[in-house]
Design a protein around this motif. Structure first.
Motif, PDB file in Angstrom:
ATOM      1  N   ASN A  27      36.248  47.204  41.835  1.00 37.60           N
ATOM      2  CA  ASN A  27      37.466  46.708  42.478  1.00 37.60           C
ATOM      3  C   ASN A  27      38.040  47.675  43.514  1.00 37.60           C
ATOM      4  OD1 ASN A  27      37.215  44.482  40.909  1.00 37.60           O
ATOM      5  ND2 ASN A  27      39.038  44.819  39.679  1.00 37.60           N
ATOM      6  N   PRO A  28      37.480  47.707  44.714  1.00 39.06           N
ATOM      7  CA  PRO A  28      38.031  48.555  45.765  1.00 39.06           C
ATOM      8  C   PRO A  28      39.393  48.034  46.219  1.00 39.06           C
ATOM      9  CG  PRO A  28      36.395  47.058  46.669  1.00 39.06           C
ATOM     10  CD  PRO A  28      36.350  46.884  45.182  1.00 39.06           C
ATOM     11  N   GLY A 152      31.358  33.446  34.036  1.00 42.66           N
ATOM     12  CA  GLY A 152      32.634  33.503  34.747  1.00 42.66           C
ATOM     13  C   GLY A 152      33.614  32.446  34.287  1.00 42.66           C
ATOM     14  N   VAL A 153      33.136  31.233  34.097  1.00 39.72           N
ATOM     15  CA  VAL A 153      34.011  30.141  33.656  1.00 39.72           C
ATOM     16  C   VAL A 153      34.528  30.411  32.249  1.00 39.72           C
ATOM     17  CG1 VAL A 153      34.064  27.705  33.027  1.00 39.72           C
ATOM     18  CG2 VAL A 153      32.973  28.415  35.162  1.00 39.72           C
ATOM     19  N   MET A 225      36.684  35.346  47.550  1.00 36.53           N
ATOM     20  CA  MET A 225      37.752  34.721  46.761  1.00 36.53           C
ATOM     21  C   MET A 225      37.655  35.126  45.296  1.00 36.53           C
ATOM     22  SD  MET A 225      39.775  33.051  48.734  1.00 36.53           S
ATOM     23  CE  MET A 225      39.517  34.374  49.926  1.00 36.53           C
ATOM     24  N   LEU A 226      36.434  35.232  44.799  1.00 38.96           N
ATOM     25  CA  LEU A 226      36.256  35.645  43.405  1.00 38.96           C
ATOM     26  C   LEU A 226      36.691  37.094  43.197  1.00 38.96           C
ATOM     27  CD1 LEU A 226      35.334  34.982  40.577  1.00 38.96           C
ATOM     28  CD2 LEU A 226      32.986  35.511  41.260  1.00 38.96           C
ATOM     29  N   LEU A 227      36.386  37.954  44.170  1.00 41.44           N
ATOM     30  CA  LEU A 227      36.824  39.352  44.076  1.00 41.44           C
ATOM     31  C   LEU A 227      38.347  39.453  44.106  1.00 41.44           C
ATOM     32  CD1 LEU A 227      34.237  41.166  46.412  1.00 41.44           C
ATOM     33  CD2 LEU A 227      34.373  41.273  43.920  1.00 41.44           C
ATOM     34  N   ILE A 228      38.989  38.627  44.917  1.00 44.14           N
ATOM     35  CA  ILE A 228      40.454  38.612  44.971  1.00 44.14           C
ATOM     36  C   ILE A 228      41.026  38.152  43.624  1.00 44.14           C
ATOM     37  CG2 ILE A 228      42.444  37.442  46.006  1.00 44.14           C
ATOM     38  CD1 ILE A 228      40.862  37.451  48.656  1.00 44.14           C
ATOM     39  N   TRP A 229      40.414  37.128  43.041  1.00 40.51           N
ATOM     40  CA  TRP A 229      40.874  36.646  41.735  1.00 40.51           C
ATOM     41  C   TRP A 229      40.742  37.745  40.681  1.00 40.51           C
ATOM     42  CZ3 TRP A 229      43.445  34.338  38.283  1.00 40.51           C
ATOM     43  CH2 TRP A 229      42.979  34.211  36.981  1.00 40.51           C
ATOM     44  N   VAL A 230      39.620  38.452  40.670  1.00 41.58           N
ATOM     45  CA  VAL A 230      39.417  39.518  39.692  1.00 41.58           C
ATOM     46  C   VAL A 230      40.448  40.624  39.902  1.00 41.58           C
ATOM     47  CG1 VAL A 230      37.828  41.343  38.950  1.00 41.58           C
ATOM     48  CG2 VAL A 230      36.970  39.035  39.346  1.00 41.58           C
ATOM     49  N   MET A 231      40.754  40.939  41.163  1.00 42.78           N
ATOM     50  CA  MET A 231      41.765  41.944  41.459  1.00 42.78           C
ATOM     51  C   MET A 231      43.123  41.524  40.905  1.00 42.78           C
ATOM     52  SD  MET A 231      42.151  44.892  43.084  1.00 42.78           S
ATOM     53  CE  MET A 231      40.884  44.994  44.351  1.00 42.78           C
ATOM     54  N   ILE A 232      43.491  40.275  41.118  1.00 43.62           N
ATOM     55  CA  ILE A 232      44.761  39.762  40.602  1.00 43.62           C
ATOM     56  C   ILE A 232      44.777  39.806  39.073  1.00 43.62           C
ATOM     57  CG2 ILE A 232      46.149  37.651  40.365  1.00 43.62           C
ATOM     58  CD1 ILE A 232      45.341  36.956  43.236  1.00 43.62           C
ATOM     59  N   PHE A 248      36.888  51.619  35.748  1.00 46.49           N
ATOM     60  CA  PHE A 248      36.365  50.257  35.790  1.00 46.49           C
ATOM     61  C   PHE A 248      37.465  49.315  35.302  1.00 46.49           C
ATOM     62  CE2 PHE A 248      32.699  53.028  34.800  1.00 46.49           C
ATOM     63  CZ  PHE A 248      32.000  52.861  35.992  1.00 46.49           C
ATOM     64  N   PRO A 249      38.381  48.896  36.193  1.00 41.28           N
ATOM     65  CA  PRO A 249      39.550  48.106  35.790  1.00 41.28           C
ATOM     66  C   PRO A 249      39.195  46.797  35.096  1.00 41.28           C
ATOM     67  CG  PRO A 249      39.776  48.913  38.038  1.00 41.28           C
ATOM     68  CD  PRO A 249      38.377  49.197  37.640  1.00 41.28           C
ATOM     69  N   MET A 250      38.182  46.105  35.584  1.00 33.52           N
ATOM     70  CA  MET A 250      37.843  44.815  34.986  1.00 33.52           C
ATOM     71  C   MET A 250      37.410  44.978  33.537  1.00 33.52           C
ATOM     72  SD  MET A 250      35.053  42.019  36.268  1.00 33.52           S
ATOM     73  CE  MET A 250      34.881  40.435  35.440  1.00 33.52           C
ATOM     74  N   LEU A 251      36.677  46.026  33.263  1.00 32.73           N
ATOM     75  CA  LEU A 251      36.235  46.286  31.892  1.00 32.73           C
ATOM     76  C   LEU A 251      37.433  46.529  30.978  1.00 32.73           C
ATOM     77  CD1 LEU A 251      33.716  46.711  30.086  1.00 32.73           C
ATOM     78  CD2 LEU A 251      33.884  49.144  30.637  1.00 32.73           C
TER      79      LEU A 251
END
Length: 364
Positions: A27-28, A152-153, A225-232, A248-251
């Motif tokens: 997530n840059p 993802g879903v 768009m998917l990267l933006i969603w993950v960031m949010i 690793f924020p998503m983790l």
């Protein structure tokens, strides 16, 4: 180049998986704090615009790769030098992506497995697939694309059900003005959208050249768009301060999801996502380096270079940085400004301007 062709759907999948790569986990853009999603959006828009430059060069020389038309535009010797630059760049980014992959796995799942073993397994797997060519890599992408969409879903549904997200953590928008956002855009553009420069090596394989821009924009747009969603999601679950400090924020965010004490440890979905995206990103850079070297040094087939390049990437991935902290710092402070921007923006701009001028004065 091998004599192979891929269709528009396969090309789209390669772009989509490539763009997600390691960016979906790292997530840059979190230097922009709450407005990190906005920095990623601007980076995406710049990437879409600059893809037109890559497409224009491809249309000028539809049967040549970046290495080929660099020599056509700038002459044999200067073009050869530019080709060496891109060969080194493709190899270096493959090394960095491999290190990103290994660092996450050792930090999350394989705590007691040596980093070298993880890297070796990935390199062997990538080498095995690309030995059979770009068509096999593209068909492999079709299989893993479906799996990634399913993961993802399911993961997104679990996040919504857990009610962990707090959209108020995104407010107020532009609290500190445009300064932090714009200062972060060079990173969010170069990683991952500017890395589309590598697809100048794959565009000649597309069976219908006229759809290149449509397929490229679709793949970049959806993955962006998917990267933006993950960031949010990361910011609204963790909070901006914790997300910014996390490697690793998503983790970390997915690890907090808990539904009635039954559905837990969804971080396995993050690891699976990284393994799929990381594989294709490493494979595409690896493949681009192989065909670049084969074209530069007139090697009859790129397959002869797979073994030596595998050894180079494996050894370099262990020595590129002394620790994960140094690795990330190097990527943020050095690679973005001194390697990525010149290679992704400066040299393509030089090539397109020179090509346009030459075409104007010599239409043939």
């Amino acid at each position: 180049m091998e004599k192979a062709k891929i269709n528009g759907w396969q090309f789209f999948i390669l772009i989509f998986l490539f763009e997600l790569g390691t960016a979906i986990v790292i997530n840059p853009g979190l230097d922009a704090k709450k407005d990190a999603w906005l920095a990623v959006l601007i980076g995406l828009i710049i990437g879409l615009i600059y893809f037109l430059v890559y497409f224009a060069l491809y249309r000028f020389y539809p049967n040549l790769t970046l290495i080929g038309y660099a020599k056509e535009i700038l002459g044999r010797y200067l073009g050869f030098s530019i080709g060496i630059v891109y060969l080194c760049y493709f190899l270096y980014i493959a090394v960095r992506d491999l290190r990103d992959f290994g660092e996450l796995l050792t930090a999350s799942t394989y705590n007691y497995t040596p980093l070298f073993v993880i890297h070796a397994i990935m390199v062997l797997t990538v080498a095995f697939v690309i030995r059979y060519g770009i068509e096999v890599l593209a068909r492999t992408g079709e299989i893993f694309f479906s799996l990634l969409m399913l993961v993802g879903v399911v993961g997104t549904t679990m996040v919504f059900i857990s009610s962990r997200m707090d959209l108020n953590k995104l407010l107020p928008v532009l609290e500190n003005g445009w300064g932090p956002v714009l200062s972060t855009v060079p990173l969010t553009y170069t990683f991952p959208f500017g890395e589309m420069i590598v697809f100048t090596m794959l565009l000649p394989y597309l069976n219908r050249p006229q759809i290149a821009i449509r397929v490229g924009w679709t793949g970049m747009g959806l993955s962006g768009m998917l990267l933006i969603w993950v960031m949010i999601m990361d910011i609204t679950i963790l909070g901006v301060e914790i997300a910014a400090r996390s490697t690793f924020p998503m983790l970390a965010a997915i690890g907090l999801v808990d539904i009635a004490g039954v559905f837990q440890r969804l971080d396995v979905a993050v690891v699976m996502t990284l393994m799929i995206g990381g594989f294709f990103k490493i494979a595409i850079f690896f493949y681009a380096a192989l065909i670049s070297a084969a074209e530069l040094f007139t090697v009859p087939t790129y397959k002869k270079l797979i073994l030596p390049f595998s050894i180079i990437i494996l050894i370099a991935s262990m020595t590129v940085a002394s620790s994960s902290v140094d690795h990330n710092k190097e990527g943020l402070e050095i690679v973005t400004y001194y390697i990525a921007l010149p290679v992704q923006v400066g040299l393509p701009f030089l090539l397109i301007m020179t090509a346009v001028i030459r075409k104007r004065f010599n239409p043939r």
